[in-house]
Write an enzyme that holds these catalytic residues in place. Structure first.
Site, mmCIF file in Angstrom:
data_model
loop_
_atom_site.group_PDB
_atom_site.id
_atom_site.type_symbol
_atom_site.label_atom_id
_atom_site.label_comp_id
_atom_site.label_asym_id
_atom_site.label_seq_id
_atom_site.Cartn_x
_atom_site.Cartn_y
_atom_site.Cartn_z
ATOM 1 N N HIS A 59 23.576 12.482 54.128
ATOM 2 C CA HIS A 59 24.879 12.294 53.490
ATOM 3 C C HIS A 59 25.779 13.500 53.760
ATOM 4 O O HIS A 59 25.798 14.453 52.997
ATOM 5 C CB HIS A 59 24.657 12.102 51.983
ATOM 6 C CG HIS A 59 25.888 11.753 51.209
ATOM 7 N ND1 HIS A 59 25.840 11.269 49.914
ATOM 8 C CD2 HIS A 59 27.218 11.816 51.513
ATOM 9 C CE1 HIS A 59 27.070 11.062 49.470
ATOM 10 N NE2 HIS A 59 27.917 11.387 50.427
ATOM 11 N N HIS A 61 29.840 14.725 55.383
ATOM 12 C CA HIS A 61 31.194 14.350 55.830
ATOM 13 C C HIS A 61 31.653 15.438 56.790
ATOM 14 O O HIS A 61 32.173 16.461 56.351
ATOM 15 C CB HIS A 61 32.154 14.268 54.646
ATOM 16 C CG HIS A 61 31.744 13.290 53.577
ATOM 17 N ND1 HIS A 61 32.237 12.003 53.524
ATOM 18 C CD2 HIS A 61 30.891 13.395 52.528
ATOM 19 C CE1 HIS A 61 31.715 11.366 52.480
ATOM 20 N NE2 HIS A 61 30.890 12.187 51.857
ATOM 21 N N PHE A 62 31.460 15.229 58.088
ATOM 22 C CA PHE A 62 31.827 16.254 59.066
ATOM 23 C C PHE A 62 33.279 16.143 59.540
ATOM 24 O O PHE A 62 33.722 16.902 60.399
ATOM 25 C CB PHE A 62 30.843 16.266 60.244
ATOM 26 C CG PHE A 62 29.545 16.987 59.948
ATOM 27 C CD1 PHE A 62 29.388 17.720 58.775
ATOM 28 C CD2 PHE A 62 28.484 16.946 60.833
ATOM 29 C CE1 PHE A 62 28.201 18.387 58.481
ATOM 30 C CE2 PHE A 62 27.289 17.619 60.561
ATOM 31 C CZ PHE A 62 27.154 18.341 59.392
ATOM 32 N N ARG A 63 34.017 15.182 58.984
ATOM 33 C CA ARG A 63 35.488 15.137 59.119
ATOM 34 C C ARG A 63 36.015 14.896 60.524
ATOM 35 O O ARG A 63 37.206 15.115 60.772
ATOM 36 C CB ARG A 63 36.106 16.451 58.609
ATOM 37 C CG ARG A 63 35.640 16.939 57.230
ATOM 38 C CD ARG A 63 35.978 15.953 56.163
ATOM 39 N NE ARG A 63 35.895 16.520 54.810
ATOM 40 C CZ ARG A 63 35.829 15.786 53.721
ATOM 41 N NH1 ARG A 63 35.828 14.466 53.809
ATOM 42 N NH2 ARG A 63 35.776 16.333 52.532
ATOM 43 N N ASN A 93 34.187 7.964 56.224
ATOM 44 C CA ASN A 93 35.593 8.070 55.784
ATOM 45 C C ASN A 93 36.409 9.039 56.641
ATOM 46 O O ASN A 93 36.871 10.075 56.190
ATOM 47 C CB ASN A 93 35.681 8.452 54.301
ATOM 48 C CG ASN A 93 34.935 9.725 53.973
ATOM 49 O OD1 ASN A 93 33.883 10.014 54.540
ATOM 50 N ND2 ASN A 93 35.476 10.507 53.068
ATOM 51 N N ASP A 308 25.833 15.867 50.613
ATOM 52 C CA ASP A 308 27.199 15.386 50.405
ATOM 53 C C ASP A 308 28.199 16.480 50.808
ATOM 54 O O ASP A 308 29.241 16.656 50.172
ATOM 55 C CB ASP A 308 27.425 14.934 48.954
ATOM 56 C CG ASP A 308 28.718 14.147 48.788
ATOM 57 O OD1 ASP A 308 29.346 13.811 49.803
ATOM 58 O OD2 ASP A 308 29.101 13.860 47.638
ATOM 59 N N HIS A 312 36.797 21.046 52.288
ATOM 60 C CA HIS A 312 38.268 21.037 52.316
ATOM 61 C C HIS A 312 38.720 22.482 52.488
ATOM 62 O O HIS A 312 37.994 23.398 52.101
ATOM 63 C CB HIS A 312 38.836 20.501 50.994
ATOM 64 C CG HIS A 312 38.486 19.074 50.714
ATOM 65 N ND1 HIS A 312 39.084 18.020 51.360
ATOM 66 C CD2 HIS A 312 37.577 18.528 49.870
ATOM 67 C CE1 HIS A 312 38.563 16.875 50.903
ATOM 68 N NE2 HIS A 312 37.640 17.149 50.007
#
Ligand code: ZN
Length: 450
Positions: A59, A61-63, A93, A308, A312
């Site tokens: 899980h 989020h490597f963007r 996402n 997770d 940012h």
């Protein structure tokens, strides 16, 4: 053979043995005493360090693509390697969102050029793309995510009828559906009420996130999955309400669940100081909930831990200083998870065996990567993390390999950290440096999970 690791404590078949390990063509080819090892010109001295299976983080989020100012496949996988992680599964996402085949292919090309460690992807499901499931699975992907709230309709499914249809289709092909918990209508209602009162502080964000909302989500997800006897993986369990429902309704071994380090090591006292740098969805809970979640993790009621990791920039988070609703939710964590867990091993609060099960073995089994990944045995990929249980230090955002130079665990003391990470027998992280090259990481196709 290509490499021999000597004088190490190797975790093999549920226990730690003083042993050597031989690697050839990226695979483990021998485990045993030095005299029985094949010959090799290359030797890695373990110096008594612990060798565990590389972590599998299902899980992240490597963007990339879309938000590469926050992270990308190169920096994300570098930070992962520094955290002892050898395989990741990236969430959908992005911009464009990984909710159609073209976007998936585009993301695969990006990762192929940049990844330092091995990887796979989770495909996002919405009301319009359930027909893609079979083709995506034929491309080697077994993880399908359904966000049930907190996202636009393009990125989520709120209708239980369509969730049921998705569960059924994923079941048919032998893959796994991952569902977020939390009730979006309830969350929206409590959030609006808080905003109308003029509250803009981080506590307001926590107070708006009722534990019953997660309980409702767990109940809905479990009842839907149970009704067709499908597999189900629950993301982010954070409190007693959710745990109670999980215990009562989990009536078979087809359901697994996950927690992130934020819910085990941070509570509402921490985030009063962190402000927007402690904002994550679901919210960080009070100490009592954190402790209950920790015990559920230790005893296996919560099966696995995943980071997770959702970075940012400082500037983006700082928008929430005066008004918490303006800060995006999500926190970085991929480099700090293992040191945080090993510290608890040193304190005697959890065993190393359970850590390995929760970070590597079970994630590999649940997501169809076992026994290629997730275990130290002959024939498996030589994805190995060398751990120094005596290494002391302080977690600092500025020393991170991520694009982000802050961490919610700033100043936390740790005892125990990964010192060397090997992916398919090749060092990608050593001491404090990334030595793996972008493009070395490979896509790992999953097997059927049934
Ligand atoms: Zn996430």
């Amino acid at each position: 053979v290509d490499l021999i690791i000597k004088n190490a404590k190797i975790f093999v078949q549920d226990r730690v043995i003083e042993s050597c390990l031989a690697i050839n063509d990226g695979k483990i080819v021998a485990i045993g005493v030095e005299s029985k090892m094949p010959r090799s010109d290359s030797v890695l001295k373990g110096n008594g360090k612990l060798v565990i299976p590389g972590l599998i983080d299902v899980h992240v989020h490597f963007r990339d693509p879309g938000f590469t100012h926050k992270e990308d496949f190169k920096t994300g996988t570098a930070a992962a390697a520094a955290g002892g992680v050898t395989t990741i599964i990236d969430e959908p996402n992005n911009i464009p969102p990984t909710y159609d085949i073209t976007a998936l292919k585009e993301k695969m090309k990006i990762a192929e050029k940049k990844a330092v460690i091995d990887y796979s992807f989770s495909y996002g499901l919405n009301t319009n793309n359930l027909d893609d499931i079979e083709q995506v699975h034929s491309m080697g992907i077994s993880s399908f995510d359904i966000f049930t709230g907190g996202f636009s309709d393009q990125l989520s499914i709120k209708n239980p009828g369509i969730i049921l249809e998705a569960l059924s289709k994923v079941k048919e092909i032998g893959a796994i559906t991952c569902l977020t918990c939390g009730d979006s209508m309830l969350n929206n209602y409590t959030t609006e009420k808080m905003k109308n009162k003029g509250r803009r502080d981080i506590n307001a964000y926590s107070e708006a996130s009722l534990t019953v909302s997660e309980g409702l989500g767990v109940a809905r997800n479990l009842l839907l999955a149970n009704s067709i006897s499908s597999k189900l993986h629950l993301r982010q369990i954070t409190n007693r309400n959710a745990l109670n429902v999980l215990k009562k309704l989990k009536n078979n071994n087809k359901v697994t669940s996950e927690v992130s380090p934020f819910y085990l090591f941070l509570n509402t006292k921490n985030i009063e100081k962190l402000g927007p740098f402690g904002k994550v969805g679901p919210s960080i809970k009070p100490k009592k909930e954190m402790e209950a979640t920790w015990f559920a993790f230790v005893n296996g009621e919560i099966d696995i831990i995943a980071t997770d990791h959702a970075p940012h920039t400082r500037e983006e988070k700082e928008q929430g200083k005066e008004d918490i609703w303006k800060a995006p939710p999500g926190l970085p964590c991929i480099e700090s998870m293992l040191p945080l867990l090993l510290t608890q091993v040193n304190k005697g609060r959890i065993g190393i065996k359970r850590i390995i099960e929760a970070t590597s073995e079970l994630p590999a089994k649940i997501f169809g990567l076992y026994p290629k990944k997730g275990t130290i045995q002959i024939g498996s990929d030589a994805d190995l993390t060398l751990v120094d249980l005596n290494a002391k230090g302080i977690i600092e955002g500025k020393s991170s390999h991520s694009k982000i130079d802050w961490t919610p665990f700033e100043g936390f003391r740790f005892l125990g950290r990964p010192v060397t990470t090997l992916v398919r027998g090749v060092k990608v992280f050593d001491d404090f440096d990334i030595i793996g090259s972008p493009g070395y990481g490979k896509f790992v196709p999953s097997m059927n999970i049934r």
